[in-house]
Structure formats: C-alpha cells, structure tokens
Scaffold this active site. Structure first.
Site, mmCIF file in Angstrom:
data_model
loop_
_atom_site.group_PDB
_atom_site.id
_atom_site.type_symbol
_atom_site.label_atom_id
_atom_site.label_comp_id
_atom_site.label_asym_id
_atom_site.label_seq_id
_atom_site.Cartn_x
_atom_site.Cartn_y
_atom_site.Cartn_z
ATOM 1 N N PRO A 58 47.830 34.865 52.834
ATOM 2 C CA PRO A 58 49.221 34.584 52.461
ATOM 3 C C PRO A 58 49.367 34.340 50.964
ATOM 4 C CG PRO A 58 48.233 32.692 53.595
ATOM 5 C CD PRO A 58 47.217 33.795 53.633
ATOM 6 N N ASP A 59 50.538 34.694 50.404
ATOM 7 C CA ASP A 59 50.786 34.329 49.005
ATOM 8 C C ASP A 59 51.314 32.896 48.984
ATOM 9 O OD1 ASP A 59 53.420 34.513 49.811
ATOM 10 O OD2 ASP A 59 53.961 36.183 48.525
ATOM 11 N N PHE A 60 51.802 32.455 47.844
ATOM 12 C CA PHE A 60 52.344 31.088 47.766
ATOM 13 C C PHE A 60 53.810 31.039 48.168
ATOM 14 C CE2 PHE A 60 49.487 28.848 44.386
ATOM 15 C CZ PHE A 60 48.530 28.681 45.358
ATOM 16 N N ARG A 61 54.584 31.955 47.543
ATOM 17 C CA ARG A 61 56.029 31.719 47.522
ATOM 18 C C ARG A 61 56.872 32.587 48.428
ATOM 19 N NH1 ARG A 61 53.708 30.874 42.749
ATOM 20 N NH2 ARG A 61 53.958 28.818 41.837
ATOM 21 N N ASN A 64 56.606 45.418 43.148
ATOM 22 C CA ASN A 64 56.699 44.099 43.789
ATOM 23 C C ASN A 64 57.797 44.109 44.852
ATOM 24 O OD1 ASN A 64 55.378 41.499 43.408
ATOM 25 N ND2 ASN A 64 57.420 40.670 43.048
ATOM 26 N N ILE A 82 49.285 41.356 46.143
ATOM 27 C CA ILE A 82 48.440 42.528 46.422
ATOM 28 C C ILE A 82 47.405 42.211 47.497
ATOM 29 C CG2 ILE A 82 48.706 43.479 44.089
ATOM 30 C CD1 ILE A 82 45.614 42.898 43.753
ATOM 31 N N GLN A 102 45.521 36.862 39.067
ATOM 32 C CA GLN A 102 45.668 35.422 39.294
ATOM 33 C C GLN A 102 44.979 35.043 40.592
ATOM 34 O OE1 GLN A 102 50.081 34.281 38.286
ATOM 35 N NE2 GLN A 102 49.970 36.408 38.860
ATOM 36 N N ASN A 103 44.519 36.055 41.309
ATOM 37 C CA ASN A 103 43.970 35.791 42.639
ATOM 38 C C ASN A 103 42.567 35.207 42.568
ATOM 39 O OD1 ASN A 103 46.338 36.748 43.553
ATOM 40 N ND2 ASN A 103 45.568 38.763 44.159
ATOM 41 N N ASP A 133 40.611 35.369 45.343
ATOM 42 C CA ASP A 133 39.943 35.878 46.549
ATOM 43 C C ASP A 133 38.802 36.847 46.273
ATOM 44 O OD1 ASP A 133 41.251 38.287 45.850
ATOM 45 O OD2 ASP A 133 42.980 37.824 47.101
ATOM 46 N N HIS A 148 42.701 32.605 37.045
ATOM 47 C CA HIS A 148 42.714 31.292 37.688
ATOM 48 C C HIS A 148 41.388 30.995 38.372
ATOM 49 C CE1 HIS A 148 47.391 31.608 37.778
ATOM 50 N NE2 HIS A 148 46.913 31.426 36.580
HETATM 51 P P1 CNA Z 1 53.372 33.992 44.375
HETATM 52 O O1 CNA Z 1 54.093 33.081 43.480
HETATM 53 O O2 CNA Z 1 53.174 33.591 45.785
HETATM 54 O O3 CNA Z 1 54.172 35.387 44.331
HETATM 55 C C1 CNA Z 1 53.796 36.488 45.109
HETATM 56 C C2 CNA Z 1 54.721 37.648 44.748
HETATM 57 O O4 CNA Z 1 54.244 38.788 45.429
HETATM 58 C C3 CNA Z 1 56.166 37.428 45.159
HETATM 59 O O5 CNA Z 1 57.020 37.889 44.152
HETATM 60 C C4 CNA Z 1 56.300 38.281 46.419
HETATM 61 O O6 CNA Z 1 57.598 38.811 46.593
HETATM 62 C C5 CNA Z 1 55.326 39.384 46.133
HETATM 63 N N1 CNA Z 1 54.748 39.984 47.319
HETATM 64 C C6 CNA Z 1 54.316 39.393 48.449
HETATM 65 N N2 CNA Z 1 53.824 40.295 49.316
HETATM 66 C C7 CNA Z 1 53.946 41.505 48.702
HETATM 67 C C8 CNA Z 1 53.634 42.828 49.070
HETATM 68 N N3 CNA Z 1 53.068 43.125 50.240
HETATM 69 N N4 CNA Z 1 53.910 43.814 48.202
HETATM 70 C C9 CNA Z 1 54.499 43.552 47.001
HETATM 71 N N5 CNA Z 1 54.818 42.317 46.599
HETATM 72 C C10 CNA Z 1 54.538 41.306 47.429
HETATM 73 O O7 CNA Z 1 51.944 34.376 43.793
HETATM 74 P P2 CNA Z 1 51.506 34.598 42.281
HETATM 75 O O8 CNA Z 1 50.238 35.332 42.333
HETATM 76 O O9 CNA Z 1 52.608 35.126 41.442
HETATM 77 O O10 CNA Z 1 51.271 33.096 41.834
HETATM 78 C C11 CNA Z 1 50.171 32.715 41.204
HETATM 79 C C12 CNA Z 1 49.269 31.821 42.045
HETATM 80 C C13 CNA Z 1 49.118 32.246 43.471
HETATM 81 C C14 CNA Z 1 47.895 31.909 41.496
HETATM 82 O O11 CNA Z 1 47.545 30.694 40.949
HETATM 83 C C15 CNA Z 1 46.954 32.270 42.641
HETATM 84 O O12 CNA Z 1 45.738 31.597 42.566
HETATM 85 C C16 CNA Z 1 47.696 31.880 43.837
HETATM 86 N N6 CNA Z 1 47.321 32.513 45.116
HETATM 87 C C17 CNA Z 1 46.319 33.405 45.214
HETATM 88 C C18 CNA Z 1 45.990 33.972 46.423
HETATM 89 C C19 CNA Z 1 44.865 34.954 46.505
HETATM 90 O O13 CNA Z 1 43.870 34.788 45.820
HETATM 91 N N7 CNA Z 1 44.986 35.998 47.318
HETATM 92 C C20 CNA Z 1 46.728 33.639 47.570
HETATM 93 C C21 CNA Z 1 47.765 32.703 47.441
HETATM 94 C C22 CNA Z 1 48.062 32.155 46.209
#
Ligand code: CNA
Length: 385
Positions: free
Chosen positions: A55-58, A250, A48, A128-129, A131, A148
């Site tokens: 950037p996200d993680f995965r 998602n 989100i 989980q964010n 930010d 987190h």
């Molecule tokens: P993740 O594992 O990186 O998964 C992200 C998910 O979001 C994936 O399934 C993607 O397909 C989906 N996704 C990516 N972009 C979009 C979009 N525009 N619209 C819809 N879906 C999308 O991240 P999770 O949050 O599942 O994993 C948990 C970790 C990530 C936590 O411990 C966080 O602290 C950590 N994290 C947080 C941030 C933040 O605070 N913004 C950034 C990066 C990682």
C-alpha cells in the site's frame, strides 16, 4: 520558404512542436525515438509499488494512513517517528514485517526502469520507496538513489553496529522487536536494530546530496506514483534544465503550479505563459498502464513484458517455487482444499433445503473448472493501445 523570423517559434523542450502546441505522451515517445532523450531520470514513489501489493501512504481507503488502526498509533506519522519507535517499537516492527523485502515482486514500472538501463538511457532511478524493488528488478546500484533509505541494511540505534536485512529477517518475520545482542547493548531498551529507512527528522543518505548535480544533465524527467508531498524529494523536479521535458505518470495530478505567477511546479496547461512553450506532460491513471502505453508507442512493449516475465521467473526459481513438480503438487493441494470447501458448503445448503441435485452438479463442475494459475496482475491487464 518563409524567412526564419516568420516561422513560429519552436517549443524548447519539444523542438518538433511549435511553442504554442501542447505536448502529449506521443511527443515524449518521439523525443526518445529520435534520440533526443538520452539521459532519462526517473523519480518514483509508493504508487509504482501498489501493483506489487504494497500500500502507499495517502491513497484514500487503501493507503497506509487510512489503515493504521492495527498499529494503534497516536497520529499516522508516528510509525516513522524515532521517539515513538523507542517508546513503542511494536508498531514499526509490525509494519516492517508487512513491507519486508522478499515478500514482493517488482512491477512493470520497475522493469521499465530496467529497460531504460538496458538501452543505456537511464541516468538515475531516484526513489522514495523503501521496498528495494528497483534493486530486485536489476537496476545497477550506481544508478539508484533510495532517498528515504531502504530495508537493505540495518543498524543498532545504540552501538551503530550494522546488520544485513538477512540477519534480522527471521526475527522480523516472527513479528518480534529486534534488539542488538552486543555485550554493550544487552538489556538496553534503546538498543533497537532499525532498518536504514529515513525516519522523520533524520538526515537523508549522503548519496542523495552527492548526486544532485546529475539532474542538471538530465534531458527527460519521468515522475511516477508519488504525491510529491514529501520534501526535499519533491523539489528535485526543479533541478532539471529549464528546457528539459517532464512527464508525470500518476493516478492524480500532483505538484502543479499555484497560478500564473507561480515559478515552481508542473505547468501542464501553460498557465504561467512561460516562454518556450509547455514542457510538462501528464498521463493520469495507473502507472503500469501509463508506462505500457509509452512503451507501445516506442515499440518496446513486448520487450518490457518479456523482461518482467523473465524477472519474475528468476525470482520464483530462486525461491524454489516453480519446478514443474512443485507447481503440480501445489495445484493439487489448492484443488483439494477448494473441493473440500465447496463440498462442505453444498452439504450445508442441501441440509438446509437451499440446494438440490442441480445445484450440486453445477458446483461440482465449478470445482473442476476453477483456474488455479497464479494471477499475474500485469499480463492480465490489457495493454492500453
Ligand atoms: P504517497 O504520498 O502515498 O503518494 C502515492 C501517490 O501515488 C499518490 O499520488 C497516488 O495517487 C499515486 N498512486 C497510487 N497508486 C498508483 C498507481 N497504481 N498508479 C499511479 N499512481 C498511483 O507516497 P509518496 O511516495 O509520494 O510519499 C513518500 C513516502 C511514502 C516515502 O517516504 C516512502 O517511504 C513512503 N512509502 C513507501 C512505500 C514503498 O516503499 N513501497 C510504501 C508506502 C509508503
């Protein structure tokens, strides 16, 4: 009129549907419209906030785990490993500089949570964010569970002294490793000031556990932008009542049941043949678009856009970015820089015999026509309906 025994059984989560009907996003909107969803919980992840530029993680290619070369890590998770932090703190503080609150604005998803709050429908925003964008969007502290942790506060790993994010921001922004300056910590390598984000192996905040019971009174769960791979957060979706509808918004399908015998996970296709019908709905694609689509169905889309616009304006004003004079000044600066850049390019092309007078005229027009407005990724996206 048929007898009760002859009418088809209703779907337990979507009473307006028969048990064998598959619910869609429209049915979720209907529940909200009909006042059947009054305690909505949201569970969010990094997806989100990608629209905010974090950037996200995965996500393949764009996720942090695919772009860790600059941190020179032995393995991706080391960036959030406490032992590695003590051994080589530079990597984490480089990332902290990139992710630090203040650099990003909330997305339409965050303002959707805010809209639910305004309508007294939000029972909890579990994220989980790290930010803090939920806070920045104006969600009440009492409704937020940052599972987190977050950058909002920090503490010395040696003496546990607490620091606010503002106190350590100047050093973070200079890309420095932040160390405690207390007398008892001076000169100690381990006296790092670590933002209160949860590293691997660390316990989750107390609030995560003390509010788990809130899920049992939830009447609509919306899961957005998460891969649901990190526990125990990913198990929260099982805490809602068995008749509670669950909506996943998602990019990819996640958290699904393993097969007909599976007891846990989303069952969008009814593979488990659960009595009472399907209660899980997925809307695959971008989270902001999904939320806008739902809000269009509810007649809330304009309100949502307005909340976001007002929120962004207030943030810009707080940063002193948008007095009309400043905007004009900045436009002139950008225009001048672009002009110089194009003139230099044209000069090179003319000298190299690659451009003539016509090209110069075209490019000159291009300079004048360049749009200097800041791109708004949300309003630029067409509402999907
Ligand atoms: P993740 O594992 O990186 O998964 C992200 C998910 O979001 C994936 O399934 C993607 O397909 C989906 N996704 C990516 N972009 C979009 C979009 N525009 N619209 C819809 N879906 C999308 O991240 P999770 O949050 O599942 O994993 C948990 C970790 C990530 C936590 O411990 C966080 O602290 C950590 N994290 C947080 C941030 C933040 O605070 N913004 C950034 C990066 C990682």
């Amino acid at each position: 009129m048929g007898s009760p025994s002859s009418s088809p059984a209703a779907n337990r989560a979507f009473p307006h549907l028969a048990a064998d009907e598959r619910p869609t996003l429209k049915d979720v909107a209907k529940l909200i419209k009909d006042g059947k969803a009054k305690r909505i919980m949201v569970m969010a992840g990094a997806g989100i906030s990608t629209a905010a530029g974090i950037p996200d993680f995965r996500s393949p290619g764009t996720g942090l785990y695919d772009n860790l070369a600059k941190y020179d890590l032995p393995y991706p998770e080391a960036i959030f490993d406490i032992d590695y932090l003590e051994e080589r703190p530079e990597a984490f503080y480089t990332l902290a500089k990139e992710l630090y609150p203040g650099n990003f604005k909330p997305t339409i998803c965050h303002y959707f949570f805010r809209l639910l709050q305004e309508k007294s429908l939000l029972a909890g925003a579990w994220t989980q964010n790290i930010d803090t964008l939920e806070r920045i969007a104006g969600i009440e502290d009492d409704l937020i569970v940052e599972a987190h942790g977050s950058f909002a506060e920090a503490a010395c790993l040696n003496c546990r002294k607490k620091y606010t994010k503002e106190e350590i921001k100047p050093q973070i922004m200079r890309g420095e490793v932040v160390r405690c300056q207390e007398k008892r910590c001076k000169g100690k390598d381990a006296a790092l000031i670590k933002p209160n984000i949860v590293f691997f192996g660390e316990g989750l905040p107390d609030r995560f556990f003390s509010r788990l019971s809130h899920f049992s009174s939830c009447d609509l769960l919306i899961v957005l932008g998460t891969s649901l791979t990190v526990g125990p957060f990913n198990s929260l979706m099982h805490r809602v009542p068995s008749s509670c509808p669950r909506l996943l918004i998602n990019l990819e399908s996640v958290g699904e049941v393993d097969g007909p015998r599976s007891r846990e996970g989303f069952d969008f296709d009814g593979v488990t043949g659960r009595a009472g019908g399907i209660r899980d709905v997925r809307r695959l694609g971008d989270a902001d678009e999904g939320v806008l689509e739902l809000c269009e169905m509810l007649g809330w889309a304009d309100e949502l856009r307005r909340l976001k616009d007002e929120g962004w304006k207030a943030l810009d004003e707080a940063e002193g970015k948008t007095t009309p004079a400043k905007v004009e000044e900045r436009k002139e600066e950008i225009k001048e820089a672009k002009r110089e850049e194009i003139v230099a390019h044209v000069g090179e092309a003319v000298e190299g015999g690659k451009a003539g007078k016509e090209d110069v005229d075209d490019l000159t027009k291009a300079v004048e026509g360049v749009s200097l407005e800041q791109k708004d990724p949300i309003n630029d996206k067409k509402a999907p309906l």
